[in-house]
Design an enzyme around this catalytic site. Structure first.
Site, short mmCIF file in Angstrom:
data_model
loop_
_atom_site.label_atom_id
_atom_site.label_comp_id
_atom_site.label_asym_id
_atom_site.label_seq_id
_atom_site.Cartn_x
_atom_site.Cartn_y
_atom_site.Cartn_z
N HIS A 399 15.48 -43.81 -44.24
CA HIS A 399 15.35 -44.31 -42.87
C HIS A 399 16.65 -44.16 -42.08
O HIS A 399 16.65 -43.70 -40.94
CB HIS A 399 14.92 -45.78 -42.90
CG HIS A 399 14.85 -46.42 -41.56
ND1 HIS A 399 15.92 -47.07 -40.99
CD2 HIS A 399 13.85 -46.45 -40.64
CE1 HIS A 399 15.57 -47.51 -39.79
NE2 HIS A 399 14.32 -47.16 -39.56
N ARG A 492 11.67 -22.54 -24.57
CA ARG A 492 10.22 -22.69 -24.74
C ARG A 492 9.65 -23.58 -23.65
O ARG A 492 10.09 -24.71 -23.47
CB ARG A 492 9.91 -23.28 -26.11
CG ARG A 492 10.34 -22.41 -27.29
CD ARG A 492 9.95 -23.07 -28.61
NE ARG A 492 10.29 -22.26 -29.77
CZ ARG A 492 11.43 -22.38 -30.45
NH1 ARG A 492 12.34 -23.25 -30.07
NH2 ARG A 492 11.67 -21.62 -31.49
N ARG A 539 10.72 -18.55 -21.26
CA ARG A 539 9.48 -17.92 -21.70
C ARG A 539 8.29 -18.66 -21.08
O ARG A 539 8.18 -19.88 -21.21
CB ARG A 539 9.35 -17.97 -23.22
CG ARG A 539 8.12 -17.22 -23.75
CD ARG A 539 7.98 -17.35 -25.25
NE ARG A 539 7.61 -18.70 -25.66
CZ ARG A 539 7.52 -19.09 -26.93
NH1 ARG A 539 7.82 -18.26 -27.90
NH2 ARG A 539 7.18 -20.33 -27.23
N GLU A 636 6.18 -9.37 -29.82
CA GLU A 636 5.62 -10.15 -30.92
C GLU A 636 4.41 -9.47 -31.54
O GLU A 636 3.88 -9.95 -32.55
CB GLU A 636 5.17 -11.52 -30.39
CG GLU A 636 6.28 -12.31 -29.73
CD GLU A 636 5.71 -13.33 -28.76
OE1 GLU A 636 5.75 -14.53 -29.10
OE2 GLU A 636 5.22 -12.94 -27.68
#
Length: 760
Positions: A399, A492, A539, A636
């Site tokens: 944690h 992104r 993008r 891609e």
């Protein structure tokens, strides 16, 4: 739908089953061995709150509290939980729960089967936030009456003080976070722990595994310093084994209740996992990562030599995990008082405050170093005030480690004796990368390497090949820029646009285009500001339908058998040009503000005609490609690599190789399919030939060529890319320094080889 079995759930069901429940359903459907169970859905919780008539009262209490007033926060939490505990549960819900629990008993062949009752909040286990330990878990619950009682307690735990604080700090609206409850057959573990499916520091394909005796709660909570193992996933080679002194464990008493006991002397320093078990775990990790298509944080258990997966979630942070820190070069800062595991990178100085109990949290002031046996979720508000954390127990997956990395606070765990060796109010400096605690408070200098809390070490190496950063969230931009990266090779859009929780089409359908444009522009501006005047390549939207479908307004998204091969990228945006127009208008808005460092690249193009159409839409909104803004594309798809000459003739300023998808499409390997994961390799000769072809063709035409896939972080592949003539390499923030060193070595090797040839 108030109760649902695991096998009827998938990862797209977060709104129904919460993050934990949806992932358990996804794993079950994928054939991963998961103890069976069911989920009492978020809709059941909502029905309970509505019919009990306590919603408005709860929200009014929350509106009045100051989360930084610890005592007021605890009092508000107590009042809300009492309201929930005392409210009646609708009778039809009670009947559903009894029916599903009794069916589970029949399925496993046990009367009153032992189950774990776990929270599964609808904002839990997301890629951007872990909600680690914020709600409660109850183990060894048996009998339908007890199951119902503890489900109610789980509902109440949505309003633990730590959970209220966490939601406020992370800007989650209380009224929009519901809770589902997982009811799962207990795994009576002989040994258990946690596995990261990649090295969280570098993104390398190395499984990081921590394990201890008994139930996994000891590892997750940090009550024990577990064994630590590292396995090279590609070769299934065990590259590191660290055996710890494991003092405590969780096991079952005669009544089947989970209790904390001392580990028998003969097991304390005995290795927990054999080589065979490590390989079995690693293979399961590969399957899970391949299925989800991203690195995962998993919890596992061995019961009678059988391996079970208890949970899997995306890794929410990529900290820089160090070793046990025996680097004597750091001793120039002062005497080393305590050594442990580097769990969260950065350095911090402050006065020691030793905390043994939650009642002592108020003594942690801004800038103090919190020293404790192990943090608990209730300590998060105080952790937020601290400049650094040091614990006696715990490993790099506990944690304290997860929350410290998420908060950007340096952390050292597993010291064994920090609470006794470090004196109250004594000044110390901690190195969260090496796992060291130094005597004295030191002046933090800007030019010092990695001394400012939460920053990343800048790389002074200069290379001709640029080294850029991949950025997904605007809040990560400053950290990425601090590395000295030469720009952003991949910004992104998905997180920028989709974190609103609203489908972009819904904005447009409701005539709220300006709101969507502002959302995009405001988030992109944060990144452009951090890097200006260095280039930032934006993008355009590339979210598969299974990501859209969970958003508000995403109810009409099509159901696709394989979204990765479906309606995504530029093919979708040309079908829905109104979304692409909003993106271009957002970039135009920033261009008019003077942000000329932003470039646009379109994803998943298979023909130059798509590039032509996208540029036309950009021109139509008043943003002229190549004149006002650099315009490029992702490579891609094999078609794009093979036809790169034709794309160049149409006109592009840059290309970026997306090797994750390029590998998938070249090899016909679905990277979400665990059955073929072993065939997925970015180093396959066919993939490398497509990469080489693209780079060389771009170099000949004077077109900038970059790479932003995972291959850009693998050193020996980077060497080949430099040799091919790549213009830039874009990697995750925490790998930038290492990638820059690799690039520098590759460039020097090329120069040296050329010099040797001249001398021959």
């Amino acid at each position: 739908m108030y109760v649902v079995k695991f096998e009827d759930l998938s990862k797209s069901d977060i709104r129904i089953a919460g993050g934990k429940g949806a992932n358990l359903g996804e794993l079950t459907q994928a054939g991963i061995p998961v103890p069976p169970g069911f989920v009492v859905t978020a809709q059941a919780y909502e029905k309970f709150m509505d019919e009990a008539g306590i919603n408005d009262k709860v929200m009014s209490i929350l509106e009045e509290i100051d989360i930084n007033d610890t005592k007021a926060l605890q009092a508000a939490s107590k009042e809300i939980k009492e309201l929930i505990i005392e409210a009646p549960i609708p009778e039809d819900l009670v009947l559903f729960i009894r029916e599903y629990y009794n069916e589970l008993c029949q399925r496993v062949g046990e009367d009153d089967v032992d189950v774990a009752i776990r929270s599964s909040a609808t904002a839990e286990d997301l890629p951007e936030a872990s909600f680690a330990g914020q709600q409660d878990t109850f183990l060894h619950v048996s009998g339908d009456d007890e199951v119902i009682e503890y489900i109610r307690k789980c509902w109440a735990s949505l309003f633990e003080a730590r959970a209220i604080f966490y939601r406020e700090e992370n800007n989650f609206e209380h009224s929009k976070v519901f809770i589902a409850v997982v009811v799962q057959k207990m795994a009576h573990a002989d040994k258990a722990g946690v596995m990261f499916t990649v090295n969280p520091s570098t993104g390398e394909e190395i499984a990081l595994i921590e394990g201890s005796w008994g139930l996994g709660e000891a590892v997750v909570s940090g009550d024990v310093t577990p064994d630590n193992y590292q396995v090279d996933k590609k070769a299934n080679e065990i590259i590191n084994v660290t055996i710890s002194d494991k003092k405590i464990m969780y096991t079952n008493d005669d009544k089947g209740t989970s209790i904390k006991v001392d580990v028998p002397e003969d097991l304390r320093n005995k290795r927990v996992l054999s080589d065979e078990e490590l390989i079995e775990l690693t293979e399961m990790g590969k399957r899970v990562q391949a299925h989800y298509g991203e690195p995962m944080d998993t919890e596992w258990a061995f019961e009678n030599d059988s391996l079970f997966l208890l949970q899997a979630r995306p890794i929410t942070t990529l900290g820089d995990i160090g070793s046990e820190g025996n680097d004597d070069a750091s001793s120039e800062l002062g005497d080393v008082l305590v050594r442990g595991l580097g769990a969260s990178p950065g350095m911090a100085s402050g006065n020691v405050k030793v905390v043994f109990d939650i009642d002592e949290l108020d003594k942690i002031k801004d800038g103090d170093i919190m020293v404790t046996t192990m943090t608990t979720p209730d300590m998060v508000p105080a952790m937020r005030r601290a400049s650094g954390i040091v614990t006696d127990e715990g490993g790099v997956t506990c944690h304290a480690s997860i929350i410290s990395r998420e908060l950007g606070i340096p952390c050292v765990v597993g010291t064994a004796d920090a609470t006794t060796k470090l004196e109250e109010n004594f000044g110390v400096t901690i190195d969260g990368k090496k796992g060291l605690v130094f005597d004295g408070i030191f002046e933090i200098k800007e030019e010092s390497a990695n001394i400012v809390t939460g920053t990343v070490e800048s790389a002074p190496i200069i290379t001709v090949t640029e080294v850029k950063a991949n950025v997904s969230m605007p809040e990560a931009a400053q950290k990425a820029a601090a590395t000295g990266a030469d720009g952003v090779g991949l910004l992104r859009t998905e997180h920028l646009m989709l974190t609103s929780g609203v489908h972009p089409g819904k904005f447009i359908a409701e005539n709220r285009e300006d709101e969507l444009i502002d959302t995009i522009a405001d988030n992109v501006q944060i990144v452009a500001d951090a890097f200006y005047p260095k280039p930032v390549w934006y993008r355009t939207l590339d979210a598969p339908t299974d990501e859209f479908i969970t958003l508000e307004g995403g109810e009409n998204e099509p159901m696709e058998h394989n979204p990765m091969l479906g309606w995504r990228g530029i093919r979708r945006e040309l079908d829905q040009p109104e979304i692409l127009e909003c993106e271009f208008k957002a970039i135009k808005k920033l261009h008019e503000k003077g942000y000329t460092n932003i470039g646009i690249m379109i994803p998943l193009s298979q023909s130059p005609e798509e590039l032509i159409q996208a540029k036309a839409i950009c021109s139509d909104v008043g943003l002229e490609p190549h004149r006002d803004v650099d315009f490029g594309m992702m490579v891609e798809i094999p078609a794009a690599a093979i036809m790169i000459d034709e794309y160049i003739n149409v006109g592009i300023d840059f290309v970026s190789l997306g090797t994750n998808d390029l590998t998938q499409y070249t090899l016909a390997v679905d990277r979400n399919n665990e059955f073929v994961a072993k065939h997925y390799s970015e180093e396959h000769p066919a993939v490398m030939k497509l990469i080489e072809r693209t780079i060389r063709k771009c170099a000949e035409a004077g077109v900038t060529c970059s790479i932003c896939g995972q291959a850009g972080s693998v050193p020996h592949i980077v060497e080949k890319l430099v040799e091919f003539g790549i213009s830039s390499v874009s990697s995750n923030t925490d790998a930038i320094a290492d990638v820059r060193k690799t690039v520098a070595r590759a460039e020097q090797k090329i120069i040296l080889d050329a010099a040797r040839k001249r001398l021959e």
